[in-house]
Design a protein around this motif. Structure first.
Motif, PDB file in Angstrom:
ATOM      1  N   UNK A  23       0.823  -1.207   0.000  1.00 11.63           N
ATOM      2  CA  UNK A  23       0.000   0.000   0.000  1.00 11.63           C
ATOM      3  C   UNK A  23       0.859   1.260   0.000  1.00 11.63           C
ATOM      4  N   UNK A  24       0.461   2.199  -0.817  1.00 14.26           N
ATOM      5  CA  UNK A  24       1.159   3.485  -0.843  1.00 14.26           C
ATOM      6  C   UNK A  24       2.483   3.452  -1.551  1.00 14.26           C
ATOM      7  N   UNK A  36      11.129   0.669  -8.912  1.00 12.97           N
ATOM      8  CA  UNK A  36      11.655   1.589  -7.904  1.00 12.97           C
ATOM      9  C   UNK A  36      11.088   1.266  -6.531  1.00 12.97           C
ATOM     10  N   UNK A  37       9.789   1.002  -6.458  1.00 13.51           N
ATOM     11  CA  UNK A  37       9.162   0.650  -5.182  1.00 13.51           C
ATOM     12  C   UNK A  37       9.739  -0.646  -4.636  1.00 13.51           C
ATOM     13  N   UNK A  38       9.973  -1.600  -5.521  1.00 12.22           N
ATOM     14  CA  UNK A  38      10.522  -2.893  -5.105  1.00 12.22           C
ATOM     15  C   UNK A  38      11.950  -2.730  -4.577  1.00 12.22           C
ATOM     16  N   UNK A  39      12.779  -1.992  -5.285  1.00 10.55           N
ATOM     17  CA  UNK A  39      14.155  -1.753  -4.842  1.00 10.55           C
ATOM     18  C   UNK A  39      14.143  -0.987  -3.522  1.00 10.55           C
ATOM     19  N   UNK A  40      13.302   0.031  -3.420  1.00 16.90           N
ATOM     20  CA  UNK A  40      13.210   0.809  -2.192  1.00 16.90           C
ATOM     21  C   UNK A  40      12.840  -0.076  -1.012  1.00 16.90           C
ATOM     22  N   UNK A  41      11.873  -0.954  -1.210  1.00 20.43           N
ATOM     23  CA  UNK A  41      11.429  -1.855  -0.136  1.00 20.43           C
ATOM     24  C   UNK A  41      12.557  -2.768   0.306  1.00 20.43           C
ATOM     25  N   UNK A  78      18.365   6.946   2.281  1.00 16.96           N
ATOM     26  CA  UNK A  78      18.045   5.597   2.786  1.00 16.96           C
ATOM     27  C   UNK A  78      17.324   5.623   4.129  1.00 16.96           C
ATOM     28  N   UNK A  79      17.759   6.477   5.052  1.00 17.87           N
ATOM     29  CA  UNK A  79      17.137   6.510   6.377  1.00 17.87           C
ATOM     30  C   UNK A  79      15.667   6.901   6.270  1.00 17.87           C
ATOM     31  N   UNK A  80      15.401   8.006   5.559  1.00 15.08           N
ATOM     32  CA  UNK A  80      14.024   8.472   5.415  1.00 15.08           C
ATOM     33  C   UNK A  80      13.177   7.446   4.658  1.00 15.08           C
ATOM     34  N   UNK A  81      13.786   6.842   3.659  1.00 14.24           N
ATOM     35  CA  UNK A  81      13.090   5.829   2.870  1.00 14.24           C
ATOM     36  C   UNK A  81      12.721   4.627   3.738  1.00 14.24           C
ATOM     37  N   UNK A  82      13.640   4.209   4.589  1.00 13.30           N
ATOM     38  CA  UNK A  82      13.371   3.081   5.491  1.00 13.30           C
ATOM     39  C   UNK A  82      12.208   3.417   6.420  1.00 13.30           C
ATOM     40  N   UNK A  86       8.484   1.442   6.536  1.00 14.30           N
ATOM     41  CA  UNK A  86       7.921   0.864   7.753  1.00 14.30           C
ATOM     42  C   UNK A  86       6.618   1.541   8.156  1.00 14.30           C
ATOM     43  N   UNK A  87       6.498   2.843   7.912  1.00 14.99           N
ATOM     44  CA  UNK A  87       5.226   3.528   8.170  1.00 14.99           C
ATOM     45  C   UNK A  87       4.119   2.950   7.286  1.00 14.99           C
ATOM     46  N   UNK A  88       4.453   2.665   6.018  1.00 21.16           N
ATOM     47  CA  UNK A  88       3.470   2.085   5.099  1.00 21.16           C
ATOM     48  C   UNK A  88       3.043   0.692   5.558  1.00 21.16           C
ATOM     49  N   UNK A  89       4.013  -0.081   6.012  1.00 22.52           N
ATOM     50  CA  UNK A  89       3.699  -1.431   6.494  1.00 22.52           C
ATOM     51  C   UNK A  89       2.839  -1.370   7.743  1.00 22.52           C
ATOM     52  N   UNK A  90       3.163  -0.463   8.636  1.00 22.28           N
ATOM     53  CA  UNK A  90       2.378  -0.312   9.866  1.00 22.28           C
ATOM     54  C   UNK A  90       0.931   0.078   9.525  1.00 22.28           C
TER      55      UNK A  90
END
Length: 94
Positions: A23-24, A36-41, A78-82, A86-90
């Motif tokens: 999501x998101x 891009x979303x997959x690599x970011x994740x 990377x830090x902000x992306x991480x 995790x916010x999206x997963x939560x």
């Protein structure tokens, strides 16, 4: 209503993390490509560029390029992306 067990939550999170989309997959109105979303994740979960490349079956330079594009589009390192991942997963688990 019974509370989900920790094992059930862990299983649910693992399933979300394995999916190429979650999501998101856009950040603050900026849409990312599926790759891009997959690599970011994957990188947000702690993988190095080399490990992400091996997992996706693409060259390391392509992973680095995707991360550079994500940073350019979103302004996130990377830090902000991480944190965002995790916010999206939560949010998805609520």
């Amino acid at each position: 209503m019974p509370r989900r067990s920790d094992a059930a939550r862990v299983s649910e999170v693992r399933a979300l993390l394995r999916s190429p989309f979650f999501p998101g997959s856009g950040i603050d109105g900026v849409r990312l490509t599926a790759r891009q979303a997959e690599v970011a994740r994957i990188v947000a979960l702690g993988a190095t560029a080399e490990k992400a490349a091996a997992e996706l079956g693409i060259p390391k330079n392509t992973v680095v390029s995707h991360l550079r594009d994500v940073k350019k589009r979103t302004g996130m390192g990377r830090f902000e992306l991480t944190r965002w991942v995790f916010d999206q997963l939560e949010a998805a688990l609520r």
